[in-house]
Design an enzyme around this catalytic site. Structure first.
Site, PDB file in Angstrom:
ATOM      1  N   CYS A  63      76.609 -31.361  36.833  1.00 54.19           N
ATOM      2  CA  CYS A  63      75.916 -32.383  36.036  1.00 54.19           C
ATOM      3  C   CYS A  63      76.733 -32.844  34.840  1.00 54.19           C
ATOM      4  O   CYS A  63      76.700 -34.010  34.454  1.00 54.19           O
ATOM      5  CB  CYS A  63      74.573 -31.841  35.572  1.00 54.19           C
ATOM      6  SG  CYS A  63      74.694 -30.320  34.578  1.00 54.19           S
ATOM      7  N   ASN A  65      69.276 -39.233  35.528  1.00 55.90           N
ATOM      8  CA  ASN A  65      69.600 -37.915  36.056  1.00 55.90           C
ATOM      9  C   ASN A  65      70.613 -38.054  37.195  1.00 55.90           C
ATOM     10  O   ASN A  65      70.982 -39.168  37.585  1.00 55.90           O
ATOM     11  CB  ASN A  65      68.319 -37.220  36.544  1.00 55.90           C
ATOM     12  CG  ASN A  65      68.457 -35.711  36.578  1.00 55.90           C
ATOM     13  OD1 ASN A  65      69.525 -35.154  36.322  1.00 55.90           O
ATOM     14  ND2 ASN A  65      67.375 -35.030  36.905  1.00 55.90           N
ATOM     15  N   HIS A  70      71.583 -28.324  31.442  1.00 51.70           N
ATOM     16  CA  HIS A  70      71.735 -29.539  32.247  1.00 51.70           C
ATOM     17  C   HIS A  70      72.203 -30.681  31.357  1.00 51.70           C
ATOM     18  O   HIS A  70      71.709 -30.848  30.238  1.00 51.70           O
ATOM     19  CB  HIS A  70      70.394 -29.890  32.892  1.00 51.70           C
ATOM     20  CG  HIS A  70      70.458 -30.970  33.919  1.00 51.70           C
ATOM     21  ND1 HIS A  70      71.397 -31.005  34.936  1.00 51.70           N
ATOM     22  CD2 HIS A  70      69.677 -32.086  34.106  1.00 51.70           C
ATOM     23  CE1 HIS A  70      71.191 -32.058  35.696  1.00 51.70           C
ATOM     24  NE2 HIS A  70      70.166 -32.747  35.215  1.00 51.70           N
TER      25      HIS A  70
END
Length: 405
Positions: free
Chosen positions: A168, A370, A346
């Site tokens: 990520c 995201n 994240h």
């Protein structure tokens, strides 16, 4: 509304596998019940079925929808058990969040929360503290607009899917760089995330920070890698293949040059050197004119963050994402004790902000891109409460600075 089992399953399938929950209220009394650590009003829901037979039929439908194929019956049986437990978890979350945030089945439903945390999220870490000169100084001279969104201004590329890899941080960094490139008046371009995952072995040993490929990293170190490397290839020239579960086009990731085993842990024991950075990277394919000259950090004041979002473009941010696995819709606002802002795991891309009025009142939110695919959440995005440092969303905000050309 009372539904038979058959009608319930059909209803859920047509609503993208999302059960509908509505608070049960009367004019006389609102009953609160303490369950676990949450306090919430009693609800009436068209819940996911939790009995084995009904859950198995839903599992078959879910597999077809998400093209899930398992190597053998033993693996599939284990995945079904996880799926059934996740149905219960989603039902529980929908009750506890009272409809303010809704949760539903998605492509991550065959991963237990523990597997999700260890595979998709990064190891938990505290937000880094940077030198004072790194921080952008606020220059706010007037009121900010009530809402703002870069996604409708050609500054944000399409939502991608990181797959089963803790990459990520690379998606977040690349998303920021893509926005910075577009802010310079350049055509919106998809840059290579895989180049960062394969090639970035940057480290900050005194601070105990390092970029570790599929095991996590930091966007600010990714900016430093691009500075050192001298540029980036495009997504098309150096396409993403990490974490895609053995499907055609996937790769067996080799550790990046300079990979720090002390800070990152042991690398994957086997990799294909023909797919490594050393073999694949082609500096002759670096996108013309794209160079990272420096990077900046934004302080934790969320008004300052909104100001810099408008001024600089989409920003890299990090948060505690433990409870986001099955997020579907709404403003994410969990209690602090279940979403510790000091445990970041994240990295994502901040693209906008706004306010929403509902029966629950008015809430300010951040809009976040995201990297779990466009079918997750609100078409690949989610909203999180703005103004309270929710889940640490304000603690690690950074942006690359591109060289003018």
């Amino acid at each position: 509304m009372k539904l038979s089992y058959h009608r319930t399953v059909t209803f859920i399938a047509r609503k993208d596998h999302l059960p509908q929950c509505f608070p049960r209220m009367t004019f006389r009394i609102l009953i609160f019940v303490l369950v676990g650590a949450f306090i919430y009003p009693l609800t009436r829901c068209d819940k996911y079925p939790e009995d084995k037979g009904s859950a198995f039929q839903l599992f078959q439908d879910w597999k077809r929808e998400h093209n899930k194929v398992y190597r053998n019956h033993v693996i599939e049986s284990g995945k079904f058990k996880v799926f059934q437990e996740n149905l219960k978890l989603i039902n529980d979350l929908n009750v506890k969040f009272q409809g303010k945030t809704t949760f539903g089945l998605n492509h991550l439903a065959d991963m237990s929360p523990r597997e999700f945390s260890s595979t998709v999220l990064m190891p938990k870490r505290r937000a880094p503290v940077f030198e004072k000169e790194r921080y952008v100084r606020s220059s706010l001279s007037g009121a900010l607009p009530d809402s703002f969104d870069w996604t409708n201004q050609s500054k944000v590329t399409a939502v991608k899917d990181q797959g089963a890899a803790g990459s990520c941080w690379a998606f977040s960094a690349i998303g920021n760089i893509e926005g910075q490139w577009a802010m310079m008046g350049k055509p919106l371009t998809n840059f290579s995330v895989e180049q960062i995952v394969d090639c970035d072995g940057m480290e900050d040993v005194p601070k105990g920070e390092a970029d570790c490929g599929v095991f996590g990293g930091w966007p600010f170190l990714a900016y430093q890698y691009v500075m050192k490397a001298g540029g980036l290839e495009t997504w098309e020239d150096y396409w993403y293949c990490s974490g895609l579960g053995g499907a055609p086009g996937t790769c067996e990731v080799c550790p990046a040059p300079g990979y720090n085993t002390t800070l990152c842990g042991p690398p994957i024991p086997y990799c294909n050197m023909s797919q490594s950075c050393v073999t694949k990277l082609d500096v002759n394919k670096f996108h013309p004119g794209l160079k990272v000259a420096s990077w900046k950090a934004i302080d934790q004041n969320e008004t300052s963050i909104a100001e810099q979002l408008i001024k600089l473009g989409p920003l890299s941010v990090a948060l505690n994402a433990e409870l986001l696995q099955f997020y579907h819709h709404g403003i994410f606002d969990p209690p602090t004790f279940v979403c510790d802002p000091k445990n970041l795991d994240h990295a994502v891309l901040l693209v906008g902000y706004g306010s929403e009025k509902s029966i629950f009142g008015t809430k300010d939110y951040w809009k976040i891109k995201n990297s779990w695919g466009p079918k997750w959440g609100e078409k690949g995005y989610f909203r999180i409460l703005r103004g309270q440092g929710k889940c640490g969303i304000n603690t690690a905000v950074t942006s690359a600075v591109l060289a003018p050309n």
